[in-house]
Scaffold this active site. Sequence first.
Site, PDB file in Angstrom:
ATOM      1  N   HIS A 147      -3.893  -3.139  -8.137  1.00 40.41           N
ATOM      2  CA  HIS A 147      -5.161  -3.675  -7.643  1.00 40.41           C
ATOM      3  C   HIS A 147      -6.232  -3.630  -8.733  1.00 40.41           C
ATOM      4  O   HIS A 147      -7.052  -4.541  -8.870  1.00 40.41           O
ATOM      5  CB  HIS A 147      -5.605  -2.874  -6.418  1.00 40.41           C
ATOM      6  N   GLU A 173       0.839  -1.196   0.000  1.00 39.03           N
ATOM      7  CA  GLU A 173       0.000   0.000   0.000  1.00 39.03           C
ATOM      8  C   GLU A 173       0.875   1.247   0.000  1.00 39.03           C
ATOM      9  O   GLU A 173       1.804   1.367   0.801  1.00 39.03           O
ATOM     10  CB  GLU A 173      -0.892   0.019   1.246  1.00 39.03           C
TER      11      GLU A 173
END
Length: 240
Positions: free
Chosen positions: A147, A109
């Site tokens: 993602h 992330e």
Amino acid sequence: MALPVAITTEDKIKMLMREGINKNADWSEAAHYDIRKPNFVIIHHTAQHSIAQTIRTFQLEHTKVSAHYVIGKDGRVVQMLNDYLRSWHAGRSKWGNITDMNSVSLGIELDNNGREPFPDAQINALLTLLDTLKAKYQIPFTNFLGHADVAPARKNDPSVFFPWKRLADRGFGVWYDESNLVPPADNFNYVDALRIIGYDVSNLHAAIVAFKRKFIVTDVGKELTDYDRRVLYNLYRRYF
């Protein structure tokens, strides 16, 4: 004579979690994970306002989300799970024939709200981490994804601001040859090409948008232009 101390299964897991390969990273433990083996890396943006907020999110019981690493705008790397543990970062996802990306991937992330560029310090820290992960686990260069690649109908991260070409130039992901964008062959099937690359085409428009967000950037419409098809054809030929 002192008796040996019994080590519980929970203690073994905790020890494993703290044996992360990035010895210079800060450590803050996430709450949600299973055991798994990494062969992909999935890159996300946090869509939150700070690295502290994201770390907290991954430690709350009710969120049911986590990642292996969080990287701040200043390049700070926080490892939240051991690489061998299965974090809950990809959710409902698919790439090629794989329908459980959490079981085969590492989640990274990046502290970014999705509407801003990624600072050099953050990308440089990411590249250093990817160098280590790729060498450690022999991850193929094609297996560094976003993602949105694996969940095109649900996600848009790591956004159009993410420098995919810069990563591909370092061996993390695929990029097209801008000097050789020839027209596709007459029998070129763009749906099959997207599928062969790995995209889930069950929602074709979502797959096209995800492809264009990553490779075209300036136009993320639901239809492929002539230029888009040339880019797709160039990428498709790299898989043979």
